[in-house]
Design a protein around this motif. Structure first.
Motif, PDB file in Angstrom:
ATOM      1  N   LEU A 223       0.815  -1.219   0.000  1.00 38.31           N
ATOM      2  CA  LEU A 223       0.000   0.000   0.000  1.00 38.31           C
ATOM      3  C   LEU A 223       0.849   1.270   0.000  1.00 38.31           C
ATOM      4  CD1 LEU A 223      -2.873  -0.980   2.435  1.00 38.31           C
ATOM      5  CD2 LEU A 223      -2.997  -0.709  -0.042  1.00 38.31           C
ATOM      6  N   TRP A 224       2.104   1.173   0.384  1.00 39.95           N
ATOM      7  CA  TRP A 224       3.004   2.311   0.403  1.00 39.95           C
ATOM      8  C   TRP A 224       3.688   2.408  -0.965  1.00 39.95           C
ATOM      9  CZ3 TRP A 224       8.071   2.615   3.658  1.00 39.95           C
ATOM     10  CH2 TRP A 224       8.565   3.909   3.626  1.00 39.95           C
ATOM     11  N   VAL A 225       2.918   2.789  -1.968  1.00 41.75           N
ATOM     12  CA  VAL A 225       3.356   2.798  -3.363  1.00 41.75           C
ATOM     13  C   VAL A 225       4.529   3.749  -3.587  1.00 41.75           C
ATOM     14  CG1 VAL A 225       2.631   3.178  -5.744  1.00 41.75           C
ATOM     15  CG2 VAL A 225       1.042   2.162  -4.111  1.00 41.75           C
ATOM     16  N   GLY A 226       4.573   4.837  -2.895  1.00 41.89           N
ATOM     17  CA  GLY A 226       5.654   5.798  -3.064  1.00 41.89           C
ATOM     18  C   GLY A 226       7.037   5.207  -2.818  1.00 41.89           C
ATOM     19  N   SER A 227       7.106   4.145  -2.041  1.00 48.86           N
ATOM     20  CA  SER A 227       8.407   3.548  -1.741  1.00 48.86           C
ATOM     21  C   SER A 227       8.968   2.724  -2.897  1.00 48.86           C
ATOM     22  CB  SER A 227       8.300   2.658  -0.501  1.00 48.86           C
ATOM     23  OG  SER A 227       7.536   1.501  -0.787  1.00 48.86           O
ATOM     24  N   TYR A 228       8.111   2.289  -3.825  1.00 44.42           N
ATOM     25  CA  TYR A 228       8.599   1.458  -4.930  1.00 44.42           C
ATOM     26  C   TYR A 228       8.153   1.939  -6.309  1.00 44.42           C
ATOM     27  CZ  TYR A 228       4.004  -0.846  -4.675  1.00 44.42           C
ATOM     28  OH  TYR A 228       2.661  -1.119  -4.656  1.00 44.42           O
ATOM     29  N   ALA A 229       7.611   3.125  -6.409  1.00 47.08           N
ATOM     30  CA  ALA A 229       7.154   3.659  -7.693  1.00 47.08           C
ATOM     31  C   ALA A 229       8.323   4.309  -8.435  1.00 47.08           C
ATOM     32  CB  ALA A 229       6.021   4.645  -7.493  1.00 47.08           C
ATOM     33  N   LYS A 230       9.264   3.474  -8.851  1.00 46.65           N
ATOM     34  CA  LYS A 230      10.426   3.954  -9.595  1.00 46.65           C
ATOM     35  C   LYS A 230      10.946   2.821 -10.471  1.00 46.65           C
ATOM     36  CE  LYS A 230      13.011   3.075  -5.374  1.00 46.65           C
ATOM     37  NZ  LYS A 230      13.773   3.635  -4.298  1.00 46.65           N
ATOM     38  N   THR A 231      11.814   3.141 -11.386  1.00 47.26           N
ATOM     39  CA  THR A 231      12.322   2.120 -12.303  1.00 47.26           C
ATOM     40  C   THR A 231      13.711   1.619 -11.921  1.00 47.26           C
ATOM     41  OG1 THR A 231      13.176   3.837 -13.770  1.00 47.26           O
ATOM     42  CG2 THR A 231      10.986   2.950 -14.265  1.00 47.26           C
ATOM     43  N   ASP A 232      14.483   2.431 -11.213  1.00 47.88           N
ATOM     44  CA  ASP A 232      15.832   2.004 -10.833  1.00 47.88           C
ATOM     45  C   ASP A 232      15.829   1.525  -9.397  1.00 47.88           C
ATOM     46  OD1 ASP A 232      17.030   2.606 -13.257  1.00 47.88           O
ATOM     47  OD2 ASP A 232      17.286   4.712 -12.709  1.00 47.88           O
ATOM     48  N   PRO A 233      16.572   0.532  -9.029  1.00 51.66           N
ATOM     49  CA  PRO A 233      17.543  -0.227  -9.794  1.00 51.66           C
ATOM     50  C   PRO A 233      16.874  -1.333 -10.621  1.00 51.66           C
ATOM     51  CG  PRO A 233      17.565  -1.005  -7.542  1.00 51.66           C
ATOM     52  CD  PRO A 233      16.588   0.153  -7.604  1.00 51.66           C
ATOM     53  N   VAL A 234      17.480  -1.609 -11.749  1.00 54.57           N
ATOM     54  CA  VAL A 234      16.993  -2.654 -12.642  1.00 54.57           C
ATOM     55  C   VAL A 234      17.681  -3.959 -12.257  1.00 54.57           C
ATOM     56  CG1 VAL A 234      16.896  -3.401 -15.039  1.00 54.57           C
ATOM     57  CG2 VAL A 234      16.591  -0.998 -14.484  1.00 54.57           C
ATOM     58  N   PHE A 235      16.911  -5.040 -12.190  1.00 55.76           N
ATOM     59  CA  PHE A 235      17.438  -6.363 -11.855  1.00 55.76           C
ATOM     60  C   PHE A 235      17.170  -7.302 -13.023  1.00 55.76           C
ATOM     61  CE2 PHE A 235      16.697 -10.576  -9.833  1.00 55.76           C
ATOM     62  CZ  PHE A 235      17.980 -10.804  -9.402  1.00 55.76           C
ATOM     63  N   ILE A 236      18.203  -7.799 -13.634  1.00 49.87           N
ATOM     64  CA  ILE A 236      18.172  -8.639 -14.845  1.00 49.87           C
ATOM     65  C   ILE A 236      17.199  -8.102 -15.894  1.00 49.87           C
ATOM     66  CG2 ILE A 236      19.063 -10.734 -13.768  1.00 49.87           C
ATOM     67  CD1 ILE A 236      16.193 -11.858 -13.716  1.00 49.87           C
ATOM     68  N   GLY A 237      17.237  -6.800 -16.088  1.00 50.56           N
ATOM     69  CA  GLY A 237      16.420  -6.144 -17.104  1.00 50.56           C
ATOM     70  C   GLY A 237      14.994  -5.825 -16.679  1.00 50.56           C
ATOM     71  N   ILE A 238      14.649  -6.115 -15.427  1.00 47.23           N
ATOM     72  CA  ILE A 238      13.287  -5.873 -14.927  1.00 47.23           C
ATOM     73  C   ILE A 238      13.318  -4.627 -14.044  1.00 47.23           C
ATOM     74  CG2 ILE A 238      11.371  -6.821 -13.595  1.00 47.23           C
ATOM     75  CD1 ILE A 238      12.530  -9.611 -14.226  1.00 47.23           C
ATOM     76  N   PRO A 239      12.468  -3.636 -14.332  1.00 48.78           N
ATOM     77  CA  PRO A 239      12.436  -2.426 -13.500  1.00 48.78           C
ATOM     78  C   PRO A 239      12.068  -2.742 -12.043  1.00 48.78           C
ATOM     79  CG  PRO A 239      11.228  -2.086 -15.537  1.00 48.78           C
ATOM     80  CD  PRO A 239      11.557  -3.537 -15.470  1.00 48.78           C
ATOM     81  N   PHE A 240      12.557  -1.905 -11.154  1.00 53.58           N
ATOM     82  CA  PHE A 240      12.342  -2.078  -9.712  1.00 53.58           C
ATOM     83  C   PHE A 240      10.867  -2.259  -9.367  1.00 53.58           C
ATOM     84  CE2 PHE A 240      11.675  -0.254  -5.428  1.00 53.58           C
ATOM     85  CZ  PHE A 240      12.481  -1.109  -4.707  1.00 53.58           C
ATOM     86  N   PHE A 241       9.996  -1.475  -9.986  1.00 53.45           N
ATOM     87  CA  PHE A 241       8.567  -1.519  -9.691  1.00 53.45           C
ATOM     88  C   PHE A 241       8.026  -2.944  -9.774  1.00 53.45           C
ATOM     89  CE2 PHE A 241       4.111  -1.253 -11.055  1.00 53.45           C
ATOM     90  CZ  PHE A 241       3.581  -0.459 -10.052  1.00 53.45           C
ATOM     91  N   TYR A 242       8.450  -3.684 -10.783  1.00 52.02           N
ATOM     92  CA  TYR A 242       7.928  -5.038 -10.998  1.00 52.02           C
ATOM     93  C   TYR A 242       8.622  -6.078 -10.124  1.00 52.02           C
ATOM     94  CZ  TYR A 242       5.577  -2.960 -14.946  1.00 52.02           C
ATOM     95  OH  TYR A 242       4.780  -2.166 -15.722  1.00 52.02           O
ATOM     96  N   TRP A 243       9.946  -6.047 -10.051  1.00 52.03           N
ATOM     97  CA  TRP A 243      10.591  -7.097  -9.278  1.00 52.03           C
ATOM     98  C   TRP A 243      10.369  -6.937  -7.780  1.00 52.03           C
ATOM     99  CZ3 TRP A 243      14.356  -6.107  -5.746  1.00 52.03           C
ATOM    100  CH2 TRP A 243      15.232  -5.051  -5.934  1.00 52.03           C
ATOM    101  N   TYR A 244      10.149  -5.713  -7.328  1.00 46.57           N
ATOM    102  CA  TYR A 244       9.828  -5.494  -5.917  1.00 46.57           C
ATOM    103  C   TYR A 244       8.498  -6.153  -5.562  1.00 46.57           C
ATOM    104  CZ  TYR A 244       8.824  -2.943  -1.584  1.00 46.57           C
ATOM    105  OH  TYR A 244       8.533  -2.615  -0.287  1.00 46.57           O
ATOM    106  N   GLN A 245       7.502  -6.002  -6.427  1.00 45.26           N
ATOM    107  CA  GLN A 245       6.204  -6.616  -6.172  1.00 45.26           C
ATOM    108  C   GLN A 245       6.284  -8.138  -6.229  1.00 45.26           C
ATOM    109  OE1 GLN A 245       2.788  -4.771  -8.130  1.00 45.26           O
ATOM    110  NE2 GLN A 245       4.137  -3.078  -8.638  1.00 45.26           N
ATOM    111  N   MET A 246       7.060  -8.663  -7.175  1.00 47.82           N
ATOM    112  CA  MET A 246       7.225 -10.119  -7.266  1.00 47.82           C
ATOM    113  C   MET A 246       7.979 -10.666  -6.055  1.00 47.82           C
ATOM    114  SD  MET A 246       5.720 -11.456  -9.839  1.00 47.82           S
ATOM    115  CE  MET A 246       4.360 -10.394  -9.492  1.00 47.82           C
ATOM    116  N   LEU A 247       8.938  -9.899  -5.551  1.00 48.57           N
ATOM    117  CA  LEU A 247       9.641 -10.302  -4.341  1.00 48.57           C
ATOM    118  C   LEU A 247       8.672 -10.400  -3.163  1.00 48.57           C
ATOM    119  CD1 LEU A 247      12.341 -10.871  -2.881  1.00 48.57           C
ATOM    120  CD2 LEU A 247      12.519  -8.400  -2.520  1.00 48.57           C
ATOM    121  N   TRP A 248       7.724  -9.474  -3.091  1.00 52.08           N
ATOM    122  CA  TRP A 248       6.759  -9.505  -2.001  1.00 52.08           C
ATOM    123  C   TRP A 248       5.783 -10.666  -2.114  1.00 52.08           C
ATOM    124  CZ3 TRP A 248       6.588  -8.079   2.749  1.00 52.08           C
ATOM    125  CH2 TRP A 248       7.408  -7.058   3.183  1.00 52.08           C
ATOM    126  N   VAL A 249       5.581 -11.196  -3.302  1.00 54.09           N
ATOM    127  CA  VAL A 249       4.768 -12.412  -3.432  1.00 54.09           C
ATOM    128  C   VAL A 249       5.449 -13.546  -2.670  1.00 54.09           C
ATOM    129  CG1 VAL A 249       3.938 -14.166  -5.051  1.00 54.09           C
ATOM    130  CG2 VAL A 249       3.682 -11.744  -5.602  1.00 54.09           C
TER     131      VAL A 249
END
Length: 88
Positions: free
Chosen positions: A32-58
């Motif tokens: 729910l704290w979107v401001g903490s991860y609403a960014k693209t850097d750092p990129v992990f294996i070509g995946i923007p932070f926004f996406y891999w952060y959410q997948m990590l939380w799964v």
């Protein structure tokens, strides 16, 4: 008139139950704290932070839910044993 004996159970809020609640609430707060991860850097294996952060939380949510469930089972067994009941 006779009064029923007063049964004294352990406290409803115990340290174990607080840990269980924190394990279950942490993923909600993190997502729910979107401001903490609403960014693209750092990129992990070509995946923007926004996406891999959410997948990590799964994965983290799954682990935290398992921990909370095991702690709940242990707490229930301990409370049952303290009452003198048979453990399951």
């Amino acid at each position: 008139m006779s009064q029923a004996p007063e049964t004294r159970e352990g406290p409803v809020v115990t340290p174990v139950r607080v840990v269980i609640a924190l394990c279950l609430v942490a993923p909600f707060v993190a997502m729910l704290w979107v401001g903490s991860y609403a960014k693209t850097d750092p990129v992990f294996i070509g995946i923007p932070f926004f996406y891999w952060y959410q997948m990590l939380w799964v994965l983290l949510s799954t682990a935290l839910t398992m921990v909370a469930y095991k702690l709940w089972q242990r707490d229930q067994r301990a409370r049952s044993a303290a009452k003198g009941g048979a453990s399951q």
